[in-house]
Design an enzyme around this catalytic site. Structure first.
Site, mmCIF file in Angstrom:
data_model
loop_
_atom_site.group_PDB
_atom_site.id
_atom_site.type_symbol
_atom_site.label_atom_id
_atom_site.label_comp_id
_atom_site.label_asym_id
_atom_site.label_seq_id
_atom_site.Cartn_x
_atom_site.Cartn_y
_atom_site.Cartn_z
ATOM 1 C CG HIS A 93 44.162 37.731 34.787
ATOM 2 N ND1 HIS A 93 45.351 38.159 35.319
ATOM 3 C CD2 HIS A 93 43.182 38.406 35.464
ATOM 4 C CE1 HIS A 93 45.127 39.073 36.253
ATOM 5 N NE2 HIS A 93 43.817 39.229 36.353
ATOM 6 C CB ALA A 94 44.039 33.714 38.626
ATOM 7 C CB SER A 95 40.640 37.722 40.527
ATOM 8 O OG SER A 95 40.527 38.681 41.561
ATOM 9 C CG ASP A 142 39.890 42.157 48.927
ATOM 10 O OD1 ASP A 142 39.283 43.114 48.416
ATOM 11 O OD2 ASP A 142 40.596 41.356 48.269
ATOM 12 C CG HIS A 149 47.113 40.481 46.166
ATOM 13 N ND1 HIS A 149 45.833 40.345 45.652
ATOM 14 C CD2 HIS A 149 47.472 41.771 45.886
ATOM 15 C CE1 HIS A 149 45.452 41.486 45.111
ATOM 16 N NE2 HIS A 149 46.430 42.358 45.226
ATOM 17 C CG HIS A 187 49.705 44.342 48.250
ATOM 18 N ND1 HIS A 187 48.615 44.629 49.034
ATOM 19 C CD2 HIS A 187 49.316 44.613 46.974
ATOM 20 C CE1 HIS A 187 47.607 45.031 48.285
ATOM 21 N NE2 HIS A 187 48.011 45.035 47.018
ATOM 22 C CG ASP A 239 47.447 67.901 35.104
ATOM 23 O OD1 ASP A 239 48.286 67.347 34.382
ATOM 24 O OD2 ASP A 239 46.587 68.686 34.679
ATOM 25 C CG ASP A 246 45.696 49.103 44.192
ATOM 26 O OD1 ASP A 246 46.791 48.528 44.308
ATOM 27 O OD2 ASP A 246 44.603 48.501 44.245
ATOM 28 C CG HIS A 247 47.129 48.388 48.358
ATOM 29 N ND1 HIS A 247 46.339 48.110 49.443
ATOM 30 C CD2 HIS A 247 46.455 47.910 47.285
ATOM 31 C CE1 HIS A 247 45.241 47.486 49.052
ATOM 32 N NE2 HIS A 247 45.287 47.339 47.741
ATOM 33 C CG HIS A 293 40.880 41.226 44.584
ATOM 34 N ND1 HIS A 293 41.234 42.093 45.585
ATOM 35 C CD2 HIS A 293 41.393 41.756 43.441
ATOM 36 C CE1 HIS A 293 41.909 43.109 45.084
ATOM 37 N NE2 HIS A 293 42.020 42.921 43.787
#
Length: 559
Positions: free
Chosen positions: A367-369, A198, A144, A73, A447, A77-78, A371
């Site tokens: 807000h809903a997770s 997950d 998700h 997705h 950096d 972070d993916h 996961h």
């Protein structure tokens, strides 16, 4: 033999990247698939760092064995590490759904000097498998907090391995279809060798909250807001942004977007049909200050308290247009990422002082997770019915809790494998184990333009300077006499205020002159030794007097 080798995403939340390897009988060389290639954002203990990416050194010399990269997705972070890692890995083919593909290509525009990606679009409605060497990959739809998320059923000569992706089961999603439970059950009916599932939400009981519940709770906030509604959320939370547009339309408001990443993602999602925005609803941010407040919505980034994000600039009165008013309604439609608590609290305080009324996930379910919670994870296990369970994505305690959940569902303990970054999880049709040896999987820091050139020692220096400051003392030494000329100069940053620390500085200068002159009597003088001696002596002296340990940098100039 099959192997799962996590390069990131285990023992942490983020930086997801793993390798699935198949080693044919009697051979040493493996065929490899990479699943995800994500980054992690810096925290308070990584000052000056832009991103943290996986260490792909294990794959050096194995590039030709990589059959493909599958992106589950469009979250950073993916997929955020692709610009840094795809080129060095000789650009293997990348497979992604349309929304993730669009986000990858948009991000790639910021890296014009990297090689062009070979990226293929996954149609998750097409049930024909993607065949790559010994692997056949079938995507299936999951929910998700971003549309177009997929799990993977990966056929191998030893059996099928299912990768759940970050997922939840939402039977009434907003801007998406419910997860394809029938498809998942059909895959499970074939007999599944291993489930990689997950673990991020395993510590929460019950089922994760549906996006439709969030919509119901946001509705009265929009309806009763006396002035503007300012809603901040993650730039990639497309479903939540859709809710804002739906509610704005319902209550006759127009929407202004603020934040580069949010504008880019909305443009991509709207172009691909994942966001439905009524014609004429969007307006430039300048109009949000001029239009009737009761007809205005501002949708922006910065709910994590990022220093350069739109919301922080608004809170600090540094935004070029927007100023907070007493009748503004502020919605934080996101949870707080661990490590950001202090900056988010500062943000809420700054907005409250200027008169905004604030709503956040602790006061209301807004807000809903994205996961799966414990009951969702049980449902996935019931549908897939795997022989082996490999918990993925989450801190080590989450992985362990997920393994225990699987055991409560009837999976024998010896058929669960709790790994870690750099682990080699090895299995065949009969058994599974985490091997004793491990590969390099430590952080690689980005950096500025440097990738991997900031090592732990550099980070420790930055941490030291951030905690106790820096003290530079410059001594001009007569080479012939071995004596200090005049008084050493002192530079202090973040340690002590020079004008109020006269006795301490006088004693420091005295000690430096004494150490230099003692060493100057010996010929030849080893000035490296002298500098180290000064550093150690002053370090002990300062700690004794102040209980602080500044970075001490002695400079000796011979004349």
């Amino acid at each position: 033999m099959l192997r799962v080798v996590p390069l990131g995403g285990f023992e942490e939340v983020g930086r997801n990247m793993m390798i699935l390897e198949y080693v044919p009988p009697g051979k040493q060389e493996a065929d490899r698939l990479i699943i995800d290639m994500g980054l992690r954002f810096p925290e308070e203990d990584t000052p000056g760092i832009d991103f943290i990416i996986p260490n792909a050194s294990y794959l050096k010399g194995k590039e030709r064995t990589i059959r493909g990269i599958f992106i589950t997705h469009g979250h950073y972070d993916h997929m955020g590490a692709i610009p840094y890692l795809a080129g060095p890995l000789r650009n293997p083919p990348i497979f992604a759904t349309p929304l993730a593909r669009g986000m990858i290509l948009k991000r790639q525009e910021d890296f014009p000097h990297t090689p062009k990606l070979e990226i293929h679009t996954i149609d998750k409605r097409d049930r024909r498998p993607i065949r790559l060497g010994p692997f056949s990959v079938e995507p299936f739809h999951v929910n998700h907090n971003i549309p177009d998320s997929i799990g993977l059923a990966i056929g191998t000569p030893l059996g099928t391995v299912v990768h759940s992706c970050d997922f939840k089961f939402d039977f009434k999603p907003i801007g998406d279809e419910p997860a394809d439970l029938q498809r998942i059950a059909e895959i499970g009916s074939r007999g599944i060798l291993a489930l990689l599932s997950d673990s991020t939400g395993v510590e929460h009981a019950g089922h994760s909250i549906s996006e439709s519940v969030i919509f119901e709770n946001l509705d009265p906030i929009f309806r009763e807001a006396p002035g503007r509604v300012i809603m901040s959320t993650f730039a990639s939370l497309i479903g939540r942004q859709q809710q804002a547009f739906l509610l704005a339309e319902k209550y006759g408001r127009k929407v202004a977007l603020e934040g580069y990443s949010m504008k880019a993602n909305v443009e991509i999602a709207q172009g691909l049909g994942y966001l439905k925005i009524p014609k004429g609803m969007m307006m430039p941010i300048e109009d949000a200050e001029r239009l009737d407040p009761k007809r205005t919505v501002i949708l922006c980034t910065g709910a994590q308290g990022e220093s350069n994000a739109a919301l922080m600039r608004i809170a600090n009165r540094e935004h070029r247009v927007i100023r907070i008013r007493e009748d503004d309604t502020m919605i934080f439609s996101s949870s707080i990422v661990p490590g950001n608590e202090r900056s988010v609290q500062y943000l809420k305080d700054a907005l409250a002082r200027q008169g905004a009324r604030i709503f956040h996930y602790k006061t209301l379910d807004i807000h809903a997770s994205g996961h799966a919670y414990a009951e969702d994870l049980k449902l996935m296990l019931s549908l897939v019915k795997p022989k082996f369970l490999i918990p993925i994505h989450g801190q080590y305690s989450m992985l362990k809790a997920h393994a225990e959940l699987g055991q409560s569902m009837g999976i024998p303990r010896e058929y669960t494998a709790v790994g870690y970054n750099g682990a080699i999880i090895e299995f065949n049709r009969e058994r599974i184990q985490v091997r004793d040896e491990q590969i390099q999987a430590q952080y690689v820091f980005v950096d500025g333009l440097g990738v991997g050139d900031v090592r732990e020692v550099v980070l420790r220096d930055r941490q030291m300077m951030a905690q106790d400051g820096m003290f530079v003392i410059v001594a001009i030494v007569d080479r012939r006499e071995g004596r200090v000329r005049g008084e050493p100069d002192v530079i202090s940053r973040g340690f002590v205020y020079l004008r109020e620390s006269g006795p301490l500085l006088a004693e420091a200068r005295k000690r430096v002159k004494m150490l230099v002159e003692q060493s100057g009597k010996m010929k030849p003088v080893n000035w490296t030794y002298v500098r180290d001696n000064i550093r150690e002596d002053l370090g002990k002296f300062f700690f004794q007097k102040t209980q602080r340990r500044p970075m001490v940098l002695p400079v000796i100039i011979e004349v």
